[in-house]
Design a protein around this motif. Structure first.
Motif, PDB file in Angstrom:
ATOM      1  N   LEU A 196       0.834  -1.210   0.000  1.00 10.03           N
ATOM      2  CA  LEU A 196       0.000   0.000   0.000  1.00 10.03           C
ATOM      3  C   LEU A 196       0.867   1.258   0.000  1.00 10.03           C
ATOM      4  O   LEU A 196       0.611   2.218  -0.717  1.00 10.03           O
ATOM      5  CB  LEU A 196      -0.926   0.004   1.228  1.00 10.03           C
ATOM      6  N   PHE A 197       1.928   1.210   0.836  1.00 10.36           N
ATOM      7  CA  PHE A 197       2.776   2.399   0.952  1.00 10.36           C
ATOM      8  C   PHE A 197       3.579   2.616  -0.330  1.00 10.36           C
ATOM      9  O   PHE A 197       3.861   3.752  -0.703  1.00 10.36           O
ATOM     10  CB  PHE A 197       3.717   2.253   2.155  1.00 10.36           C
ATOM     11  N   SER A 198       3.897   1.526  -1.008  1.00 13.30           N
ATOM     12  CA  SER A 198       4.625   1.651  -2.269  1.00 13.30           C
ATOM     13  C   SER A 198       3.744   2.348  -3.307  1.00 13.30           C
ATOM     14  O   SER A 198       4.235   3.100  -4.152  1.00 13.30           O
ATOM     15  CB  SER A 198       5.040   0.262  -2.747  1.00 13.30           C
ATOM     16  N   LEU A 199       2.423   2.127  -3.220  1.00  8.42           N
ATOM     17  CA  LEU A 199       1.498   2.840  -4.116  1.00  8.42           C
ATOM     18  C   LEU A 199       1.327   4.285  -3.673  1.00  8.42           C
ATOM     19  O   LEU A 199       1.353   5.214  -4.485  1.00  8.42           O
ATOM     20  CB  LEU A 199       0.133   2.138  -4.122  1.00  8.42           C
ATOM     21  N   LEU A 200       1.162   4.483  -2.356  1.00 11.69           N
ATOM     22  CA  LEU A 200       0.824   5.804  -1.844  1.00 11.69           C
ATOM     23  C   LEU A 200       1.991   6.403  -1.060  1.00 11.69           C
ATOM     24  O   LEU A 200       2.013   6.371   0.160  1.00 11.69           O
ATOM     25  CB  LEU A 200      -0.408   5.713  -0.923  1.00 11.69           C
ATOM     26  N   HIS A 201       2.983   6.886  -1.772  1.00 15.36           N
ATOM     27  CA  HIS A 201       4.047   7.623  -1.103  1.00 15.36           C
ATOM     28  C   HIS A 201       4.538   8.678  -2.071  1.00 15.36           C
ATOM     29  O   HIS A 201       4.049   8.760  -3.195  1.00 15.36           O
ATOM     30  CB  HIS A 201       5.178   6.687  -0.663  1.00 15.36           C
ATOM     31  N   ASN A 202       5.531   9.463  -1.653  1.00 16.10           N
ATOM     32  CA  ASN A 202       5.996  10.551  -2.514  1.00 16.10           C
ATOM     33  C   ASN A 202       6.517  10.022  -3.848  1.00 16.10           C
ATOM     34  O   ASN A 202       7.027   8.921  -3.917  1.00 16.10           O
ATOM     35  CB  ASN A 202       7.098  11.319  -1.795  1.00 16.10           C
ATOM     36  N   PRO A 203       6.371  10.831  -4.911  1.00 19.81           N
ATOM     37  CA  PRO A 203       6.972  10.428  -6.181  1.00 19.81           C
ATOM     38  C   PRO A 203       8.491  10.401  -6.057  1.00 19.81           C
ATOM     39  O   PRO A 203       9.052  10.999  -5.133  1.00 19.81           O
ATOM     40  CB  PRO A 203       6.538  11.508  -7.162  1.00 19.81           C
ATOM     41  N   CYS A 204       9.174   9.729  -6.975  1.00 22.60           N
ATOM     42  CA  CYS A 204      10.631   9.695  -6.923  1.00 22.60           C
ATOM     43  C   CYS A 204      11.194  11.076  -7.262  1.00 22.60           C
ATOM     44  O   CYS A 204      10.480  11.926  -7.805  1.00 22.60           O
ATOM     45  CB  CYS A 204      11.179   8.657  -7.897  1.00 22.60           C
ATOM     46  N   SER A 205      12.466  11.296  -6.955  1.00 19.08           N
ATOM     47  CA  SER A 205      13.024  12.645  -7.122  1.00 19.08           C
ATOM     48  C   SER A 205      12.973  13.098  -8.575  1.00 19.08           C
ATOM     49  O   SER A 205      12.791  14.282  -8.865  1.00 19.08           O
ATOM     50  CB  SER A 205      14.453  12.685  -6.606  1.00 19.08           C
ATOM     51  N   THR A 206      13.099  12.160  -9.511  1.00 15.34           N
ATOM     52  CA  THR A 206      13.018  12.522 -10.932  1.00 15.34           C
ATOM     53  C   THR A 206      11.654  13.135 -11.233  1.00 15.34           C
ATOM     54  O   THR A 206      11.544  14.162 -11.902  1.00 15.34           O
ATOM     55  CB  THR A 206      13.198  11.265 -11.803  1.00 15.34           C
ATOM     56  N   THR A 207      10.607  12.487 -10.714  1.00 12.11           N
ATOM     57  CA  THR A 207       9.257  12.989 -10.944  1.00 12.11           C
ATOM     58  C   THR A 207       9.053  14.334 -10.249  1.00 12.11           C
ATOM     59  O   THR A 207       8.467  15.250 -10.823  1.00 12.11           O
ATOM     60  CB  THR A 207       8.226  11.956 -10.443  1.00 12.11           C
ATOM     61  N   ILE A 208       9.564  14.446  -9.005  1.00  9.67           N
ATOM     62  CA  ILE A 208       9.399  15.699  -8.278  1.00  9.67           C
ATOM     63  C   ILE A 208      10.043  16.836  -9.064  1.00  9.67           C
ATOM     64  O   ILE A 208       9.452  17.908  -9.246  1.00  9.67           O
ATOM     65  CB  ILE A 208      10.016  15.598  -6.869  1.00  9.67           C
ATOM     66  N   MET A 209      11.249  16.579  -9.575  1.00  7.39           N
ATOM     67  CA  MET A 209      11.933  17.622 -10.339  1.00  7.39           C
ATOM     68  C   MET A 209      11.145  17.950 -11.611  1.00  7.39           C
ATOM     69  O   MET A 209      11.006  19.113 -11.986  1.00  7.39           O
ATOM     70  CB  MET A 209      13.340  17.161 -10.705  1.00  7.39           C
ATOM     71  N   THR A 210      10.604  16.914 -12.250  1.00  9.69           N
ATOM     72  CA  THR A 210       9.815  17.143 -13.459  1.00  9.69           C
ATOM     73  C   THR A 210       8.558  17.962 -13.144  1.00  9.69           C
ATOM     74  O   THR A 210       8.190  18.859 -13.901  1.00  9.69           O
ATOM     75  CB  THR A 210       9.421  15.787 -14.091  1.00  9.69           C
ATOM     76  N   ILE A 211       7.920  17.646 -12.015  1.00  8.45           N
ATOM     77  CA  ILE A 211       6.728  18.403 -11.624  1.00  8.45           C
ATOM     78  C   ILE A 211       7.097  19.871 -11.445  1.00  8.45           C
ATOM     79  O   ILE A 211       6.394  20.767 -11.902  1.00  8.45           O
ATOM     80  CB  ILE A 211       6.109  17.843 -10.321  1.00  8.45           C
TER      81      ILE A 211
END
Lengths: 357, 477
Positions: free
Chosen positions: B426-441
């Motif tokens: 469950l936590f693997s589904l619902l946790h922060n995006p990876c840093s690559t995604t965060i930077m892309t966002i």
């Protein structure tokens, strides 16, 4: 502290108690983010009630009274801003101190300086409303409220950039003219719908957005600026008219919120068209036009796709979930949602072509 | 005439023009545009001769009717997407192990020997080779093959004309959630890689709906998380049933988690469009292009260059410092214990409330560059904190076991139960995006606020969901 200790001490805690604590926290979070009367809204409301915002709102209201040639007194101000009469008195005192208003014989009038300040705020408000209506998904009933909040926090330069980016609009989505940068504004035009007589016709130029409950009703009926109206029946209790081919009945109170520019040159009587949303799969029709309620980029997008008066359109298929529906127009297939299809007027082609399909 | 004079004449003209615009009314602009379009279409009708169009498109129409039919539309969509994921996961296995053989089992020892020969101090060798290099090697080995398979496949579906039909079918669900129909596309893209899904949100013109698509993209279970889900499901959930059913049951549980992700994606879209991003779904008019044979070489080139390499590059940029960090927390000691062991011990009681453990929390914090390195990090930290000897590659060195059985033994020695397994899924589904995604966002939204919202909202949801799962579990067991 007791709670913290309880949570940290693994041996002592009981799942039922933990669940209750968890539910309490969850309830608080849901309340905090709840739309309209949650904690976040409540905080923004407190923030909104600062003095400058009240002064600006009062100026706007006094200007509105002048524009519509209604006299404005302290009770009207208190009523409009939803504050106590004493507070309204303080507000008027403050405005006089700033030399924005004159106060004579119980009535308030604006000074030149006050007028130009009010016009500036009104320009910001109406440019925002136009932007919200054309470029964002903000609901019609929220345009006014959102713009009311934003107008106090935007500089003059920013609003000029915004206005330029949407083509320097001259009307807001309710049909009110937007003051120019220099504060010019045309004279008020039009008559109220409840003063019109039978067999008169004209074009809706304004829907009053306050009170919002009435505006919401008018919106549900599908009324909007740009519609042509023809009055069919008037009595004390109700006014019946045809708006863009659709018959409508309003009480005089509601009709008083609608302003119409009378048109004496007898233009062609607006005839009723069918809507694209009523076209069955496999049927064909000729496009007659797009409702004036479909504005800005949304309208241009439809035109881009070939929804132009005179084109042939054919309903091809429904999506697996029933909405949108795919249509063939000018050799391409496009999917249109039911709501947008309800803004497109068509004439059905009566004789079905039994060609290979 | 002097300048002032010109200026005043200019102003006069502008105000005259403004007055004229007021007189023309509000729909003047639209009616001009409409007349131009009408004229253009009239000219086109007169001059352009069309062949009998019906025959050309009748085959397309037959396919369309099938793909968008009420009963077949959705099952067909699930089958096609499942097929794409299956090809990706199955097809990536071999090249991934090949890359791992080369980068981790061959080059890594060579580098170590080389460092030995140079008599580098142990900490420098550790930071650079066991930390930075190994983490980078790991990210390349596990990320490159699936992405190099998934993106071209996805682009092929797009080129073929199937994806617009998916958006067409899914639009109703997203409209009800206050989102854009094309969010179905960014969501599907997110199943491959969230960073690419966030970039794909550019196809949505309305800023409000684009933001919703970006924030909720993380709820699509990405390539990096599928292997984690499959591994944990086979160990803990597959272990519950007889061996003959294990594969089916664990696969079903992974699919359930993925569907839960879609559910959260819609739920959060709905919530956002009613609170902070309030508004109606904007107009949706989508062109359904005719089916056409895809241009395979172009597809390969663009999807490899535009998507795979950019995402991989961003992941490597973060993997190197994270690898250093992972090595350091496991090797720097304060008193008796390493920083990692301290954190694991300290956060244990807190993690316990959510049915997780300190190892999982720490792994999710330091393995932020890529979801792919979460399991190797968890294994390394478990070995470290449970003092298991004889396995692993040394302190602070990530590793993976060759068999599921060995992995299960390590995790069970680390105190994992069925509940831990479920909560990790469950936590693997619902946790922060990876840093690559965060930077892309951040690059896509240019807003710190929305980047933070997209980062912390899933964590909050994950903690809420695991908390209630855990406490209800305790209550009923």
């Amino acid at each position: 502290m007791i709670i913290t200790n309880y949570i940290v001490n693994a041996d002592a805690r009981h799942p039922a108690v933990m669940l209750v604590i968890g539910l309490l926290i969850l309830t608080f979070l849901i309340w905090f983010f709840w739309p309209r009367n949650g904690g976040l809204e409540w905080l923004t409301k407190i923030y909104r009630h600062n003095k400058r915002i009240q002064l600006e709102d009062a100026l706007k209201f006094i200007f509105d009274c002048e524009y519509n040639k209604v006299k404005c007194d302290i009770n009207a101000i208190a009523g409009n801003l939803n504050i106590a009469t004493d507070t309204a008195g303080e507000l008027i005192g403050k405005l006089m101190e700033l030399e924005f208003i004159h106060f004579e014989n119980q009535f308030v009038t604006l000074t030149d300086e006050g007028r130009s300040y009010a016009l500036r705020i009104i320009r910001i408000h109406r440019v925002w409303e136009r932007y919200l209506a054309d470029q964002t998904g903000v609901k019609p009933t929220d345009w006014h409220n959102v713009a009311d909040r934003l107008e106090h926090h935007v500089s003059q330069e920013k609003i000029e950039i915004l206005a330029a980016s949407i083509g320097n609009p001259v009307f807001d989505p309710h049909g009110d003219p937007i003051p120019t940068k220099k504060g010019e504004l045309p004279d008020a035009k039009g008559v109220l719908l409840n003063t019109m007589k039978e067999r008169e016709m004209g074009k809706i130029i304004h829907l009053e957005d306050e009170p919002s409950s009435i505006f919401e009703q008018l919106n549900v009926l599908g009324l909007h600026p740009g519609m042509s109206v023809y009055i069919t029946e008037v009595n004390d209790k109700k006014i019946t008219f045809v708006a863009d081919g659709e018959e409508c009945t309003l009480t005089p109170l509601f009709a008083g919120q609608v302003k119409v520019e009378k048109d004496d040159h007898k233009t062609i009587l607006p005839q009723k068209h069918e809507l694209l949303s009523s076209l069955e799969i496999g049927d064909e029709a000729i496009i007659k036009g797009i409702s004036t309620n479909c504005r800005g980029p949304q309208r241009r997008r439809l035109l881009d796709l070939g929804i132009v008066p005179g084109s042939r359109i054919k309903a091809l298929m429904k999506s697996a979930s029933g909405n949108p529906v795919a249509y063939n127009v000018m050799g391409t297939t496009i999917g249109i949602r039911k709501k947008e299809a309800g803004l497109i007027f068509i004439d059905r082609i009566k004789i079905k072509e039994h060609a290979h399909s | 005439m002097n300048k002032d004079n010109l200026q005043s004449i200019g102003d006069e003209i502008i105000s005259e023009a403004n007055a004229a615009r007021w007189d023309l009314g509000s729909d003047f602009h639209d009616s001009i545009v409409e007349t131009i379009y009408e004229e253009a279409s009239h000219i086109a009708h007169k001059t352009v001769k069309q062949k009998d169009g019906k025959q050309v498109y009748s085959f397309d129409l037959k396919i369309d009717k099938l793909i968008t039919s009420r009963w077949l539309g959705f099952p067909l969509m699930v089958v096609i997407l499942a097929l794409v994921f299956w090809i990706t996961i199955a097809g990536a296995n071999y090249p991934s192990s090949l890359l791992a053989d080369l980068l981790i089992d061959t080059i890594h020892p060579i580098l170590k020997n080389f460092a030995n020969a140079l008599h580098l101090p142990w900490w420098l060798d550790g930071v650079l080779i066991d930390g930075a290099y190994l983490s980078m090697a790991w990210v390349i080995a596990v990320m490159l093959p699936p992405m190099a398979i998934f993106f071209p496949l996805f682009t092929l579906l797009e080129d073929l004309g199937y994806l617009p039909r998916v958006a067409f079918n899914m639009d109703n669900l997203f409209r009800k959630a206050g989102a854009h129909g094309k969010q179905a596309l960014t969501m599907s893209m997110g199943f491959g890689c969230n960073a690419a899904g966030v970039v794909a949100a550019r196809v949505i013109d309305s800023p409000r709906e684009r933001l919703i698509a970006i924030i909720t993209n993380n709820f699509s279970l990405c390539n990096g998380r599928w292997p984690t889900q499959i591994l944990i499901a086979s160990i803990f959930i597959g272990g519950l049933v007889p061996a003959s059913l294990a594969g089916l049951v664990s696969a079903a549980s992974v699919v359930f988690v993925a569907i839960l992700g879609i559910f959260f994606s819609l739920l959060v879209s709905w919530g956002l469009s009613r609170t902070v991003l309030r508004g109606e779904a904007s107009s949706f008019s989508l062109e359904l292009p005719p089916y056409r044979p895809p241009r395979i070489w172009r597809t390969l080139y663009t999807s490899l260059i535009d998507r795979t390499l950019i995402v991989l590059y961003r992941a490597i940029v973060f993997a190197i410092p994270a690898g250093i960090l992972i090595w350091l927390v496991a090797n720097i000691h304060i008193g008796e214990l390493s920083i990692a062991a301290y954190f694991i011990k300290w956060s244990g009681p807190f993690a316990f409330i959510f049915g997780l453990n300190g190892v999982i929390l720490l792994a999710y914090i330091i393995a932020i560059p890529a979801n792919e390195i979460v399991i190797p990090t968890i294994l390394m930290l478990t070995v470290l904190s449970a003092n298991i000897s004889g396995v692993g590659e040394g302190t602070g060195v990530m590793f993976e076991m060759d068999s599921i059985h060995d992995t299960a033994q390590i995790l069970q020695a680390g105190g994992w139960t069925l509940l831990t397994g479920i909560n990790l899924m469950l936590f693997s589904l619902l946790h922060n995006p990876c840093s690559t995604t965060i930077m892309t966002i951040y690059k896509e939204t240019k807003s710190l606020k929305w980047t933070l919202v997209s980062t912390f909202l899933p964590i909050a949801l994950g903690l809420i969901v695991t908390f209630f799962t855990t406490q209800l579990w305790y209550l009923f067991s």
